[in-house]
Design an enzyme around this catalytic site. Structure first.
Site, PDB file in Angstrom:
ATOM      1  N   ASP A 278       0.860  -1.179   0.000  1.00 51.03           N
ATOM      2  CA  ASP A 278       0.000   0.000   0.000  1.00 51.03           C
ATOM      3  C   ASP A 278       0.897   1.230   0.000  1.00 51.03           C
ATOM      4  OD1 ASP A 278      -1.895   1.947   0.265  1.00 51.03           O
ATOM      5  OD2 ASP A 278      -2.755   1.194   2.144  1.00 51.03           O
TER       6      ASP A 278
ATOM      7  N   ASP B 259      12.389  -0.721  -9.903  1.00 48.70           N
ATOM      8  CA  ASP B 259      11.685  -1.820 -10.555  1.00 48.70           C
ATOM      9  C   ASP B 259      10.192  -1.537 -10.685  1.00 48.70           C
ATOM     10  OD1 ASP B 259      11.702  -4.711 -11.441  1.00 48.70           O
ATOM     11  OD2 ASP B 259      10.319  -4.881  -9.744  1.00 48.70           O
TER      12      ASP B 259
ATOM     13  N   GLU C   2      12.231   1.367 -14.516  1.00 48.46           N
ATOM     14  CA  GLU C   2      11.749   0.403 -15.511  1.00 48.46           C
ATOM     15  C   GLU C   2      10.243   0.581 -15.675  1.00 48.46           C
ATOM     16  OE1 GLU C   2      10.568  -4.257 -15.997  1.00 48.46           O
ATOM     17  OE2 GLU C   2      10.492  -3.137 -14.120  1.00 48.46           O
TER      18      GLU C   2
ATOM     19  N   ASP D 281      19.848  -4.098 -42.458  1.00 48.07           N
ATOM     20  CA  ASP D 281      19.140  -5.329 -42.106  1.00 48.07           C
ATOM     21  C   ASP D 281      18.936  -6.210 -43.335  1.00 48.07           C
ATOM     22  OD1 ASP D 281      17.224  -3.798 -43.459  1.00 48.07           O
ATOM     23  OD2 ASP D 281      15.573  -4.615 -42.258  1.00 48.07           O
TER      24      ASP D 281
END
Length: 497
Positions: free
Chosen positions: A210, A239, A269, A434
């Site tokens: 919480d 995190d 993140e 590519d």
């Protein structure tokens, strides 16, 4: 004047010092300390260490199932004193060894949830729809929830704060009936200032903290101040921020920075491919931290899987590196995207040298190198990325000065760095494709008039001689990358190996 929060310094390079399947032998901290000189040689200026505190699975826990944030491998809890990575003494020694080499240490902070509670408690909960957390799918009922943490091995050392059902808003397991679900604690609501996935993505796993509770906030600030002082770390990796009240980390970082008097840079993140969502989050935390550039990672993953049909000219569009380069931490992959993990999106092997040449040598963003790419991933039979060490040294010595970008083709693209007077080996040209090989006309500017450049990757045998304006034509092979350096830098990089 010191840099602002989150601002990259002189060619910072971060190394993520773990992957998911490292052996649980308790030796990582010692290994990193012993490797600190090599990291310095590669140009690493920052390291992101895995969570150092005791997890629910004790000596086998990677660190993302946090049990006791005050146990850094000091107390006999969850089956061992040490963590997967070593003891508290090992950790503090590791931090010191890295800092002695001029490397900043970022500690991983996992605040969203707790796991491995010591006891169950009877708790009234409301079951909700996992795909729409705002929709109740049954009446309130009592369950036995793993929410009581007593930390018997620590015996209230460092903190006597009581973690029980009052400190959480939800869970996913009823021990009484042995059933799983998403259960919101009755009388509480999910935080609304979170990501909109599943309508509301406050709840992720375990016992959901919480975060809006004043008592919880005060305890987390106390822990942050204690941790920074106890370990001496330089900054934080945050995190799962998409699941945590958006303004929280602005408040938390401000409080911890003020109380410690330390700069404490941070990188968060936020897992989203939508750059507008990421930018909105940065504004809601008052730019108190950087963010990992998930949109760029996802573009590189898509390019690697597109069979040579990706529009390379648009590779950097709508990424943090382009929109807010000073707050972008670029990366190719990490522990969550590697094979067999929750966010699997591992860039195909053939494209990885291209991706690393891009993030390490371009001007925008601070690159983060993944441990699994530097050392390999034995569990998945992945080898180290070819040429990665070399590219890291090229960044250290050569990737300076203004950038000229040539992302004007669907396949063959490139960029140059003009170098500067402070770094005598600086200046380079990068060309990648590519699809079919080709060539790119690019300029390094007049300071390189008449210079000869060689491909340090040795993918192309060509020697490119620049004209009096510093312009030349740079070849690249099929699905490959070439990095061209002037002769003096080419020799110095090899000598430094």
């Amino acid at each position: 004047m010191p840099p602002k929060w989150g601002e990259a310094m002189d060619n910072d390079t971060m190394l993520q010092c773990f992957e998911w399947y490292l052996p649980d032998n308790g030796l990582l901290w010692r290994r990193l300390a012993a490797s600190s000189g090599w990291f310095q040689d590669l140009g690493v200026t920052q390291v992101w260490l895995p969570p150092a505190y005791k997890g629910a699975h004790g000596p086998r826990d990677v660190g993302y199932s946090p049990y006791d944030l005050y146990d850094l491998g000091e107390f006999d809890q969850k089956g061992s004193v040490r963590t997967k990575y070593g003891t508290k003494a090992d950790y503090i020694a590791c931090v010191g060894a890295l800092q002695a080499r001029g490397i900043q240490v970022f500690a991983d902070v996992v605040f969203n949830h707790r796991m491995g509670a010591d006891k169950t408690e009877p708790v009234m909960v409301v079951p909700v729809d996992p795909e729409d957390r705002t929709r109740e799918i049954g009446p309130a009922r009592e369950i036995d929830a793993w929410m009581k943490f007593t930390f018997p091995g620590r015996k209230k050392r460092y903190s006597a704060f009581q973690w029980d059902h009052r400190r959480f808003t939800g869970t996913d397991w009823d021990e009484r009936t042995k059933t799983s679900g998403v259960f919101r604690v009755a009388g509480k609501q999910w935080d609304t200032a979170v990501d909109r996935e599943n309508v509301n993505y406050d709840y992720l796993m375990g016992a959901n903290v919480d975060i809006r509770s004043p008592e919880v906030f005060e305890e987390l600030v106390r822990w942050g101040v204690w941790y920074a002082r106890e370990t001496g770390v330089d900054g934080f990796r945050l995190d799962a921020v998409k699941h945590i009240n958006f303004p929280f980390f602005a408040r938390w970082l401000k409080a911890v920075r003020e109380q410690t008097g330390k700069r404490l840079p941070a990188v968060g993140e936020y897992w989203t491919g939508d750059v507008e969502v990421a930018l909105s989050y940065l504004e809601q935390i008052d730019r108190a931290a950087s963010l990992f550039d998930v949109p760029l990672h996802q573009r590189m993953y898509q390019a690697s899987r597109s069979g040579g049909q990706y529009d390379m000219g648009a590779l950097l569009n709508d990424t943090l590196a382009t929109r807010v380069p000073e707050l972008a931490v670029t990366f190719v992959d990490n522990h969550d995207t590697q094979p067999d993990q929750a966010l699997f999106s591992y860039v195909d092997n053939w494209f990885r040298p291209l991706a690393y040449a891009l993030i390490l040598l371009m001007e925008q963003g601070t690159p983060c190198v993944f441990w699994g790419d530097l050392y390999g991933i034995p569990h998945s039979r992945y080898s180290p990325v070819e040429g990665l060490e070399m590219l890291m040294r090229v960044r250290r010595f050569c990737a300076y000065g203004p950038q000229r970008s040539y992302f004007d083709d669907r396949h063959v693209v490139g960029f140059t760095r003009e170098g500067d007077d402070t770094h005598p080996l600086s200046g380079l040209a990068v060309v990648l494709t590519d699809g079919a090989g080709g060539e790119k006309a690019m300029s390094l500017g007049p300071r390189f008039a008449g210079a000869e450049l060689f491909d340090i990757t040795e993918h192309s045998p060509a020697v490119v001689k620049l004209d009096q304006e510093g312009q030349g034509v740079f070849p690249v092979g099929d699905g490959n990358v070439s990095v061209y350096l002037p002769t003096n830098a080419y020799e110095a990089i090899y000598i430094s190996k």
